[in-house]
Design an enzyme around this catalytic site. Structure first.
Site, PDB file in Angstrom:
ATOM      1  N   CYS A 115     -33.040  33.322  -3.565  1.00 48.73           N
ATOM      2  CA  CYS A 115     -32.077  32.810  -2.591  1.00 48.73           C
ATOM      3  C   CYS A 115     -30.681  33.360  -2.906  1.00 48.73           C
ATOM      4  O   CYS A 115     -30.161  33.140  -3.994  1.00 48.73           O
ATOM      5  CB  CYS A 115     -32.070  31.282  -2.649  1.00 48.73           C
ATOM      6  SG  CYS A 115     -30.830  30.526  -1.600  1.00 48.73           S
ATOM      7  N   LYS A 142       0.816  -1.223   0.000  1.00 47.53           N
ATOM      8  CA  LYS A 142       0.000   0.000   0.000  1.00 47.53           C
ATOM      9  C   LYS A 142       0.846   1.268   0.000  1.00 47.53           C
ATOM     10  O   LYS A 142       2.071   1.215   0.115  1.00 47.53           O
ATOM     11  CB  LYS A 142      -0.869  -0.003   1.261  1.00 47.53           C
ATOM     12  CG  LYS A 142      -1.850  -1.145   1.285  1.00 47.53           C
ATOM     13  CD  LYS A 142      -3.220  -0.568   1.251  1.00 47.53           C
ATOM     14  CE  LYS A 142      -4.275  -1.618   1.265  1.00 47.53           C
ATOM     15  NZ  LYS A 142      -5.586  -1.061   1.059  1.00 47.53           N
TER      16      LYS A 142
END
Ligand code: IVH
Length: 681
Positions: free
Chosen positions: A444, A320
């Site tokens: 808005c 990894k």
């Protein structure tokens, strides 16, 4: 065509089509134009319709997906599908530990030569076993528990990269194993399309791939863009096995299988370490997510000698990279309102360094996701950042939730408010959509800001310099409410804004002025109509030729535009049915915003296309707007004042100085009936 002839032709077409498929999807080097490909494909489809007995499972026409299944049938793997051991030590020592183990198991001493390894990427998707019999794909199965998986053949057929027939290779049995995944560009494209259609988006490419393959309706799977890389074999009968793993992959590539080019053959631990480091650098530039790299002992004979421990081979390991995930705590959950009103919950986080940057917030995507993950204020969470994607909360570490919260929850499960956090308008969440939206529209402020930024963006009105910070100030100080207000800005108002030098204020005003002349397509796109992207805006401009025709079109007329379906048509009709939107458009026109039209044939042949008119005085029957519209429909422009560039002045009763000027400049003067005559030509 006779059956025999048709069969021969179908065979030729299939080989030809698959050859182009391979070039396009696997080699990424298209060999013919799309239209040519479509022609071959249609010819094959026609042959198969005429002679259904010719349809075979390996025909490229069968990639579209068949009927939905009630459930997947189980498939017992002839050779179990194993998993690989993961080395969690992400340092070079992790690679050394693996090499040391391999050498010990093989009984190699210090003086013995280095072990040869095949090294490759660890793809982050779904493991699949593809079974080819006599060269034809007969079955595809998921890994399942390793012994028994699920039959996903129908879905796998829709993955264009996977050959339905191997090239020049037809042993009785050849099982190819590999990973189905979704590339990041495909993931972004797919999600953008879904958003445009107001449909649920995929959370990440991995879920995208796994979810698509485990989808019972193959037609749905076919819509998801998937890729595949082969990395190994299952059962093999009647195929000469090469001596090494790398040669196996070479042979598979030779049979038309997609094999990732980021692989190598290296010697010993140093080779492993160098590959690990190399891929770490290349990682962000890869078009797909990886989970690390994989090291495999290259010699198949040595692999056999090493064998397995429980379910893991001793000859392979996954190595990894340092976490792109990190732990942090949630300080608040805020709601973001986007341009289209979409409300996204966002976790504000204690700053944490992950994947190379400091992250302070992460998306929770939508209410459903936030509730599924059950993220609460005060929680410790795993955040993930991969490549350039928006950081996201992966999961909550529930053991770390403060005890008192477990007994008497201090913070309830996340729930969306009923009203917009910015403007208090109602929030709606259609049942079939994952996304909640503020219904406030341009009332808005959050949507207003988004709408302004979109309006000014490069591909829309292209107003350079009108960025977030400026829009925030303009909206927050109520200087600008609608895009039309931008054209009323003066130097004084601009220069008075915080941190605004007079020079940059003047530059922005100049950019605003310049944007007044645009194209119809850009203007339509700039309006920010939901589901109307740049391409649709262009189609609309081309089809209707002028804005009024688009505004007047009903849903049926709109659907006559190529690629406009019921959802898009409804959005457009809804937008123009809103008086407020129409008013903004009128204001923009009045402010002098104008565009060259989309030029449909009527306009192309129009005698007044591109001509400039000036209206003055009162006409006997037409209002000024009506006259203007009639002129613009045919591609003419209406200007406010007379100049040398004016082609016609239309004069009515009580025409004043404009008429005088026109006479002085020798411009053609028309009355209403002459105008009508001209337009009727
Ligand atoms: S080899 C016996 N190679 O990782 C070894 N697996 O834990 C069998 N994977 O679900 C696997 N990339 O789907 C191998 N280059 C790669 C791989 C890979 C991804 C996945 C595989 C499996 C898991 C194994």
């Amino acid at each position: 065509m006779h059956l025999q002839q048709a069969a021969a032709r179908a065979g030729v077409l299939r080989r030809e089509i698959e050859r182009h498929n391979h070039a396009y999807y696997v080699l990424d080097a298209p060999t013919i134009p799309d239209a040519e490909y479509d022609k071959l494909f249609c010819e094959l489809q026609a042959l198969e319709t005429e002679h259904p007995q010719l349809i075979s499972t390996d025909s490229p026409t069968q990639r579209v997906g068949g009927k939905p299944l009630p459930e997947f049938s189980p498939v017992r793997h002839a050779v179990p599908m194993l998993s690989i051991r993961t080395e969690t030590d992400t340092e070079p020592s992790g690679a050394r530990a693996f090499d040391t183990r391999v050498r010990r198991e093989l009984g190699l001493g210090e003086a013995d030569p280095a072990v040869e390894y095949a090294v490759e990427l660890k793809f982050d998707g779904l493991a699949i076993n593809l079974r080819y019999e006599h060269g034809v794909l007969v079955q595809a199965a998921t890994r399942g528990d390793g012994e028994t998986g699920e039959d996903v053949t129908q879905n796998i057929r829709t993955v264009h990269r996977i050959p339905l027939r191997l090239h020049g290779c037809a042993p009785p049995v050849l099982e190819v194993r590999g990973e189905v995944f979704m590339s990041r560009p495909d993931f972004e494209r797919y999600n953008a399309k879904q958003r445009a259609l107001g449909r649920a988006t995929l959370v990440n490419p991995r879920n995208g791939a796994a979810g698509s393959i485990r989808q019972l309706d193959p037609a749905m799977a076919a819509e998801r863009p998937l890729s595949f890389y082969a990395y190994g074999l299952g059962e093999v009968r009647g195929w000469d096995l090469p001596a090494t793993h790398s040669a196996v992959l070479d042979a598979l590539a030779g049979c038309g299988m997609p094999v990732c080019e980021h692989r190598a053959v290296v010697q010993g631990a140093d080779g492993l370490i160098a590959f690990h480091a190399r891929i770490r650098e290349a990682r962000d530039a890869l078009p797909f997510d990886i989970d690390g790299v994989v090291y495999k002992v290259n010699s198949l004979a040595l692999q056999q000698r090493l064998g397995f421990v429980t379910r893991e081979p001793r000859w392979a390991v996954a190595h990894k990279y340092p976490a792109e995930e990190a732990l942090t705590t949630v300080e608040a959950i805020e709601l973001q309102v986007g341009r289209t009103g979409a409300i996204t919950p966002v976790a504000r986080l204690a700053p944490v360094f992950v994947g190379g940057v400091t992250v302070t917030n992460a998306t929770l995507h939508n209410e459903g996701e936030a509730r599924r993950k059950d993220v609460r204020i005060g929680d410790t969470v795993i955040v993930r950042r991969a490549g350039d994607v928006i950081p996201e909360v992966v999961s909550v570490v529930i053991e770390r939730r403060p005890m008192k919260d477990l007994v008497h929850p201090l913070h309830p499960p996340f729930a969306l408010p009923k009203t917009c956090p910015v403007c208090r308008s109602a929030v709606e969440c259609p049942e079939d959509e994952a996304i909640a939206r503020c219904t406030g529209g341009l009332f808005c402020p959050a949507q207003r800001k988004g709408a302004l930024l979109h309006f000014a963006s490069r591909r829309a009105m292209d107003i350079e310099g009108l960025g977030d910070k400026l829009v925030d100030q303009l909206v927050d100080n109520a200087i600008v409410k609608t895009p039309a207000d931008l054209y009323k800005l003066g130097l004084l108002a601009m220069a008075n804004l915080e941190r605004m030098a007079e020079k940059s204020a003047a530059n922005i005003l100049a950019a605003i002025e310049k944007s007044k002349t645009t194209t119809l397509a850009r203007f339509i796109f700039a309006l920010g109509i939901r589901n109307v992207g740049e391409a649709t805006a262009k189609d609309l401009a081309r089809h209707f030729g002028n804005l009024d025709a688009v505004m007047d079109a009903d849903v049926d007329r709109l659907q006559q535009v190529p690629d406009v379906g019921p959802i898009v048509a409804a959005s457009i009709a809804r937008f123009f049915a809103e008086p407020h939107n129409v008013e903004v458009i009128e204001q923009l026109r009045a402010a002098g915003v104008s565009w060259s039209d989309g030029a449909p044939s009527a306009v192309a042949n129009s005698p007044i296309a591109g001509k400039t008119f000036v209206l003055t005085g009162t006409l006997p029957t037409l209002t000024r707007d009506e006259a203007k519209d009639m002129i613009e429909v045919l591609g003419g422009k209406v200007a406010g004042s007379v100049s040398k560039k004016t082609d016609y002045v239309v004069a009515g009763a009580e025409a004043g100085s404009k008429l005088d000027k026109a006479q002085a400049l020798g411009v053609t003067i028309l009355d209403e009936s002459q105008l009508r005559e001209l337009l009727e030509k």
